[in-house]
Design an enzyme around this catalytic site. Sequence first.
Site, PDB file in Angstrom:
ATOM      1  N   TRP A   1       0.818  -1.214   0.000  1.00 62.89           N
ATOM      2  CA  TRP A   1       0.000   0.000   0.000  1.00 62.89           C
ATOM      3  C   TRP A   1       0.859   1.275   0.000  1.00 62.89           C
ATOM      4  O   TRP A   1       0.594   2.189  -0.770  1.00 62.89           O
ATOM      5  CB  TRP A   1      -0.976  -0.002   1.184  1.00 62.89           C
ATOM      6  CG  TRP A   1      -2.068   0.999   1.173  1.00 62.89           C
ATOM      7  CD1 TRP A   1      -2.607   1.596   2.284  1.00 62.89           C
ATOM      8  CD2 TRP A   1      -2.801   1.541   0.061  1.00 62.89           C
ATOM      9  NE1 TRP A   1      -3.621   2.463   1.930  1.00 62.89           N
ATOM     10  CE2 TRP A   1      -3.757   2.450   0.568  1.00 62.89           C
ATOM     11  CE3 TRP A   1      -2.737   1.357  -1.317  1.00 62.89           C
ATOM     12  CZ2 TRP A   1      -4.653   3.158  -0.239  1.00 62.89           C
ATOM     13  CZ3 TRP A   1      -3.619   2.065  -2.136  1.00 62.89           C
ATOM     14  CH2 TRP A   1      -4.566   2.952  -1.597  1.00 62.89           C
TER      15      TRP A   1
ATOM     16  N   LYS B   1      -5.420  -0.027   8.165  1.00 66.76           N
ATOM     17  CA  LYS B   1      -6.800  -0.403   8.528  1.00 66.76           C
ATOM     18  C   LYS B   1      -6.725  -1.518   9.563  1.00 66.76           C
ATOM     19  O   LYS B   1      -6.153  -2.574   9.291  1.00 66.76           O
ATOM     20  CB  LYS B   1      -7.564  -0.903   7.296  1.00 66.76           C
ATOM     21  CG  LYS B   1      -7.780   0.151   6.214  1.00 66.76           C
ATOM     22  CD  LYS B   1      -8.421  -0.433   4.975  1.00 66.76           C
ATOM     23  CE  LYS B   1      -8.630   0.635   3.904  1.00 66.76           C
ATOM     24  NZ  LYS B   1      -9.182   0.053   2.654  1.00 66.76           N
TER      25      LYS B   1
ATOM     26  N   LYS C   1     -14.352  -4.850   7.667  1.00 65.50           N
ATOM     27  CA  LYS C   1     -14.491  -5.482   6.339  1.00 65.50           C
ATOM     28  C   LYS C   1     -13.412  -6.545   6.132  1.00 65.50           C
ATOM     29  O   LYS C   1     -13.613  -7.507   5.394  1.00 65.50           O
ATOM     30  CB  LYS C   1     -14.490  -4.431   5.223  1.00 65.50           C
ATOM     31  CG  LYS C   1     -13.207  -3.638   5.043  1.00 65.50           C
ATOM     32  CD  LYS C   1     -12.267  -4.287   4.051  1.00 65.50           C
ATOM     33  CE  LYS C   1     -10.963  -3.542   3.967  1.00 65.50           C
ATOM     34  NZ  LYS C   1      -9.975  -4.207   3.108  1.00 65.50           N
TER      35      LYS C   1
END
Length: 298
Positions: free
Chosen positions: A14, A82, A164
């Site tokens: 990322w 996250k 998620k």
Amino acid sequence: MRKNSIAVIGAGKWGSALHFALSQKQEVFITSRTPRDVKNFVDLQTALECEYLVIAIPAQEIRAWLKENFVFNGQKILVASKGIEASSGEFLNEIYAPFVPEKNIGFISGPSFAAEVIKGLPCALVINSSSKKLYKKFEPFFPNFIKTYYSSDVIGAEVAGAYKNVLAIASGICEGLNLGKNAQASLIARGLVEMQRFGKVFKAKKSSFLGLSGAGDLFLTANSTMSRNFRVGLGLSQDKKLEDILEELGEVAEGVQTSVAIQNLSRKYEIYTPIANEVNLVLLGKNPKDSLKDLLKS
Ligand SMILES: NC(=O)C1=CN([C@@H]2O[C@H](COP(=O)(O)OP(=O)(O)OC[C@H]3O[C@@H](n4cnc5c(N)ncnc54)[C@H](OP(=O)(O)O)[C@@H]3O)[C@@H](O)[C@H]2O)C=CC1
Ligand SMILES: O=C(CO)COP(=O)(O)O
């Protein structure tokens, strides 16, 4: 501090993708724990002198990293991680709070596979901060192929981005057991309801779960083998050991540790989270088929 300079911290998938994206419009430095032969790679101290920092290290590593390396001197920060810290149940904004003033920090959320961003494929992201001024500072740095939105619902974005990943593990298990698209769609839809129920306890806005941060990122991650968390679920459905799955993955799958955090927070606040509970049990060794039976009964 070097005014108007930008650095990405963490040259994993990322961080590298964000470095590529942000480098489209301006020079961006990058640093990482393991040195790399990439353009504009600098040492950590040089990076920390930049006015704008994008930090993309795994959620479970942030607290120790901050304690060891970070001194605030006016930097503006975008957190790209996250997850929820398993050892404390703290959200990332709580971990950063003692180190960075609330007006100087934002959190990135939304459907964004690094593998697509590094190819320059279009995506939409949310920059979540109590300060719209901070959003307006970072927004111009993003390339034309990334559309950014502003939201003040930091906790909603954090819950969505973390939860998620746990639901993606569940979806990977569903796929691996060949239960069919009806079952997978029902699991994802009920997972979205569960995520929103969990977020409500922490004063998250319902709209965050219906937008990019929640539904968007969940639909992306729970439906693709590009997701590391989804691939963990696939491995679990094939009765592989978790340590072997993670070894083979070679990258972080935040849902594994976040499922522990969610389990502990659900118990503490008495929140009904049947899917996340079952993911945690399967990660601890419960047979995925038995988990499914119990989910259908609950
Ligand atoms: N990959 C994706 O598509 C997306 C990932 N994210 C989130 O971004 C975060 C990073 O994920 P990603 O880049 O994919 O993960 P990777 O596993 O690809 O990379 C992890 C990065 O974190 C660094 N790192 C690991 N442990 C430490 C530590 N103790 N101290 C300092 N640096 C450390 C690694 O450094 P080094 O390699 O130099 O040793 C590496 O640069 C996660 O929270 C993830 O959920 C968010 C959106 C998309
Ligand atoms: O957060 C992501 C996409 O938005 C990446 O998902 P994974 O960590 O499951 O690969």
